[in-house]
Enzyme design. Structure first.
Site, PDB file in Angstrom:
ATOM      1  N   HIS A 246      -1.675   2.761  -5.467  1.00 21.41           N
ATOM      2  CA  HIS A 246      -0.895   2.876  -4.215  1.00 21.41           C
ATOM      3  C   HIS A 246       0.202   4.562  -3.833  1.00 21.41           C
ATOM      4  O   HIS A 246      -0.087   4.872  -4.989  1.00 21.41           O
ATOM      5  CB  HIS A 246       0.207   1.577  -3.858  1.00 21.41           C
ATOM      6  CG  HIS A 246       1.116   1.549  -3.143  1.00 21.41           C
ATOM      7  ND1 HIS A 246       2.079   2.340  -2.281  1.00 21.41           N
ATOM      8  CD2 HIS A 246       0.257   0.680  -2.209  1.00 21.41           C
ATOM      9  CE1 HIS A 246       2.075   2.046  -0.684  1.00 21.41           C
ATOM     10  NE2 HIS A 246       1.603   0.798  -1.000  1.00 21.41           N
ATOM     11  N   GLU A 299      -3.138  -5.983  -1.120  1.00 24.74           N
ATOM     12  CA  GLU A 299      -4.268  -6.670  -1.081  1.00 24.74           C
ATOM     13  C   GLU A 299      -5.147  -7.668  -1.664  1.00 24.74           C
ATOM     14  O   GLU A 299      -6.083  -8.491  -0.849  1.00 24.74           O
ATOM     15  CB  GLU A 299      -5.226  -5.268  -0.183  1.00 24.74           C
ATOM     16  CG  GLU A 299      -4.926  -4.295   0.527  1.00 24.74           C
ATOM     17  CD  GLU A 299      -4.684  -4.504   2.103  1.00 24.74           C
ATOM     18  OE1 GLU A 299      -4.713  -5.944   2.029  1.00 24.74           O
ATOM     19  OE2 GLU A 299      -5.420  -3.768   2.683  1.00 24.74           O
TER      20      GLU A 299
HETATM   21  N1  ACO Z   1      -9.780   2.297  -8.188  1.00 25.48           N
HETATM   22  C1  ACO Z   1      -9.424   2.964  -9.304  1.00 25.48           C
HETATM   23  N2  ACO Z   1      -9.551   4.660  -8.977  1.00 25.48           N
HETATM   24  C2  ACO Z   1      -8.825   4.862  -8.366  1.00 25.48           C
HETATM   25  C3  ACO Z   1      -7.724   3.431  -7.699  1.00 25.48           C
HETATM   26  C4  ACO Z   1      -8.531   3.044  -7.448  1.00 25.48           C
HETATM   27  N3  ACO Z   1      -7.697   1.206  -6.840  1.00 25.48           N
HETATM   28  N4  ACO Z   1      -7.148   4.279  -6.459  1.00 25.48           N
HETATM   29  C5  ACO Z   1      -6.421   5.383  -7.069  1.00 25.48           C
HETATM   30  N5  ACO Z   1      -7.603   6.005  -7.963  1.00 25.48           N
HETATM   31  C6  ACO Z   1      -7.409   7.084  -8.420  1.00 25.48           C
HETATM   32  C7  ACO Z   1      -7.842   8.611  -7.557  1.00 25.48           C
HETATM   33  O1  ACO Z   1      -9.513   8.238  -7.614  1.00 25.48           O
HETATM   34  C8  ACO Z   1      -7.697   9.500  -7.776  1.00 25.48           C
HETATM   35  O2  ACO Z   1      -8.464  10.088  -8.684  1.00 25.48           O
HETATM   36  P1  ACO Z   1      -8.491  11.737  -8.856  1.00 25.48           P
HETATM   37  O3  ACO Z   1      -7.084  12.008  -8.816  1.00 25.48           O
HETATM   38  O4  ACO Z   1      -9.602  12.503  -9.946  1.00 25.48           O
HETATM   39  O5  ACO Z   1      -9.144  11.434  -7.199  1.00 25.48           O
HETATM   40  C9  ACO Z   1      -6.430   8.951  -8.931  1.00 25.48           C
HETATM   41  O6  ACO Z   1      -6.881   8.230  -8.952  1.00 25.48           O
HETATM   42  C10 ACO Z   1      -5.297   9.452  -7.847  1.00 25.48           C
HETATM   43  O7  ACO Z   1      -5.174   8.911  -7.205  1.00 25.48           O
HETATM   44  P2  ACO Z   1      -3.842   8.822  -6.252  1.00 25.48           P
HETATM   45  O8  ACO Z   1      -3.272   9.778  -5.337  1.00 25.48           O
HETATM   46  O9  ACO Z   1      -2.511   7.576  -6.610  1.00 25.48           O
HETATM   47  O10 ACO Z   1      -4.461   7.979  -4.875  1.00 25.48           O
HETATM   48  P3  ACO Z   1      -4.133   7.870  -3.026  1.00 25.48           P
HETATM   49  O11 ACO Z   1      -2.697   7.670  -3.298  1.00 25.48           O
HETATM   50  O12 ACO Z   1      -4.851   8.975  -2.873  1.00 25.48           O
HETATM   51  O13 ACO Z   1      -4.327   6.712  -3.078  1.00 25.48           O
HETATM   52  C11 ACO Z   1      -4.986   4.251  -2.252  1.00 25.48           C
HETATM   53  C12 ACO Z   1      -3.656   5.061  -3.130  1.00 25.48           C
HETATM   54  C13 ACO Z   1      -5.510   4.648  -1.110  1.00 25.48           C
HETATM   55  C14 ACO Z   1      -4.448   3.160  -2.290  1.00 25.48           C
HETATM   56  C15 ACO Z   1      -5.344   3.949  -3.797  1.00 25.48           C
HETATM   57  O14 ACO Z   1      -5.227   3.828  -4.452  1.00 25.48           O
HETATM   58  C16 ACO Z   1      -7.745   3.167  -3.143  1.00 25.48           C
HETATM   59  O15 ACO Z   1      -8.360   3.370  -2.642  1.00 25.48           O
HETATM   60  N6  ACO Z   1      -7.364   1.891  -3.765  1.00 25.48           N
HETATM   61  C17 ACO Z   1      -8.698   1.079  -3.384  1.00 25.48           C
HETATM   62  C18 ACO Z   1      -7.742   0.943  -2.145  1.00 25.48           C
HETATM   63  C19 ACO Z   1      -6.943  -0.309  -1.452  1.00 25.48           C
HETATM   64  O16 ACO Z   1      -6.143  -1.533  -2.552  1.00 25.48           O
HETATM   65  N7  ACO Z   1      -6.120  -0.564  -0.693  1.00 25.48           N
HETATM   66  C20 ACO Z   1      -5.469  -0.571   0.100  1.00 25.48           C
HETATM   67  C21 ACO Z   1      -4.005   0.098  -0.407  1.00 25.48           C
HETATM   68  S1  ACO Z   1      -2.389  -0.966  -0.319  1.00 25.48           S
HETATM   69  C22 ACO Z   1      -2.135  -0.793   1.810  1.00 25.48           C
HETATM   70  O17 ACO Z   1      -2.314   0.307   2.470  1.00 25.48           O
HETATM   71  C23 ACO Z   1      -1.411  -1.852   2.381  1.00 25.48           C
END
Ligand code: ACO
Length: 354
Positions: A246, A299
């Site tokens: 998140h 989610e």
């Molecule tokens: N699985 C694997 N790796 C992850 C995940 C995940 N679920 N979430 C974040 N990461 C990784 C990213 O790839 C990123 O790696 P990088 O720096 O090598 O590119 C690192 O962790 C840091 O990411 P964040 O900065 O925390 O992620 P961001 O804030 O951009 O994204 C998000 C948040 C979009 C929710 C992300 O965690 C994600 O894509 N999750 C999966 C999709 C999901 O569950 N979406 C629903 C969100 S809840 C809502 O909107 C109601």
């Protein structure tokens, strides 16, 4: 410059507070756990609209007004439904909502809130070759939605679980879809246009499009013994695990716990596998990114709850909109009352004319 606008405060709001460090969500002074226990959809909408709408703080009158509006919206369906052919459920909802005119914000807020379940039930039935079921204008929104889906009154436990879900996701600070709605509202384009913008943002898999893929993941894993290898393979391939991580929460999303409790009260055939996959995923994510806490988000258990309520996975994002429209409408009215045209700046990094 902040590419994802992390940490940028772009609006003041009285509507909700997200504390990402403590894992706390407050909806107008009520912790989400308490709101989900004590309110239904109309109750949380009346709470969010307080001070912005004539029916704010008056849940019974709001329930009656939303019911009547469901009836008015349903009368438009015969003319609208032929146009959804070939569209996915969320695209069909986008089209149907766009058909509503922008008028006076207070009337439009009631209409658009009522329209979402009427449209979802009708589009789903249409995609299944069935005609719409007329709304029961005296019923609550959650129960009437399930009735319009199936043609029969739902078990009270299912309607209650859906209400819990709708309240839990009703508002969540300046998330991407709410921000999109507020940007459009700041141009004074109108309520419906702002809500359509919110839905467009919600549709993406990084926001409200994740719960369908959560079930896909559980199907692909199959059984708990296969989970470690499957999850390791996804992470090694650079893919994200849906339902985890998140932008704001650094601890478990409090909404995940509320929904997990609600799912346990229903008979979900997937809950045992989901809980095991969750544990394996959390352990794998902490090894994969020890520097970055990645916890279960809303989610993950949304998928389980909506599945247990009997909804198909293509409806998960539309039903998310059915809850979030309470917050979107409140934010639009708040923006219109207090806001300024949102117009940030960009830094030009291209060539200048020679
Ligand atoms: N699985 C694997 N790796 C992850 C995940 C995940 N679920 N979430 C974040 N990461 C990784 C990213 O790839 C990123 O790696 P990088 O720096 O090598 O590119 C690192 O962790 C840091 O990411 P964040 O900065 O925390 O992620 P961001 O804030 O951009 O994204 C998000 C948040 C979009 C929710 C992300 O965690 C994600 O894509 N999750 C999966 C999709 C999901 O569950 N979406 C629903 C969100 S809840 C809502 O909107 C109601």
């Amino acid at each position: 410059m902040s590419a994802g606008l992390d940490g940028i405060i772009a609006a003041e709001t009285v509507l909700s507070h997200v504390d990402g460090q403590a894992g706390r969500l407050v909806l107008r002074g009520l912790d989400v756990e308490r709101a989900a226990q004590s309110l239904d959809f109309e109750g949380v909408t009346a709470l969010l609209w307080q001070g912005f709408h004539p029916l704010g703080g008056r849940p019974d009158e709001l329930r009656a007004a939303i019911g009547r509006a469901r009836g008015r919206v349903a009368a438009r369906l015969p003319a609208l439904l032929p146009a959804i052919r070939g569209l996915s459920a969320v695209e069909a909802l986008r089209l149907l909502l766009s058909s509503l005119p922008d008028g006076e914000a207070a009337d439009d807020a009631v209409t658009v809130v009522a329209a979402v379940p009427v449209f979802i039930a009708a589009l789903d039935r249409r995609l299944r070759g069935l005609s719409p079921v007329a709304p029961d204008v005296g019923a609550g929104q959650a129960a009437d939605f399930l009735r319009m889906m199936t043609g029969t009154d739902p078990a009270p436990a299912l309607a209650r679980a859906l209400d819990t879900y709708l309240v839990t996701v009703s508002d969540h600070g300046l998330n991407a879809s709410t921000f999109a709605a507020r940007i459009v509202a700041s141009t004074r384009a109108g309520m419906v246009s702002s809500i359509v913008a919110g839905l467009c943002a919600l549709k993406g898999p990084l926001h409200g499009g994740a719960p369908g893929p959560v079930l896909d993941m559980l199907d692909a894993v199959g059984d708990a013994a296969a989970a470690p290898a499957w999850i390791a393979g996804e992470l090694a391939a650079g893919r994200r695990l849906m339902g985890f991580g998140h932008r704001i929460y650094r601890v478990r999303d409090p909404r995940a716990e509320v929904l997990k409790t609600a799912v346990r009260s229903l008979s979900s055939p997937r809950i045992a596998l989901a809980e095991q996959v969750e544990q394996v995923a959390l352990a794998a994510l902490s090894r994969h990114r020890p520097d970055r806490p990645l916890e279960t988000n809303v989610e993950f258990y949304t998928a389980l709850l909506l599945d247990a309520v009997g909804l198909g996975r293509d409806l998960f994002t539309p039903v998310f909109a059915m809850g979030r429209v309470a917050g979107w409408t409140a934010h639009v009215m708040e923006q219109e009352t207090t806001g300024r045209l949102m117009r940030p700046a960009s830094r030009y990094v291209g060539p200048m004319a020679a």
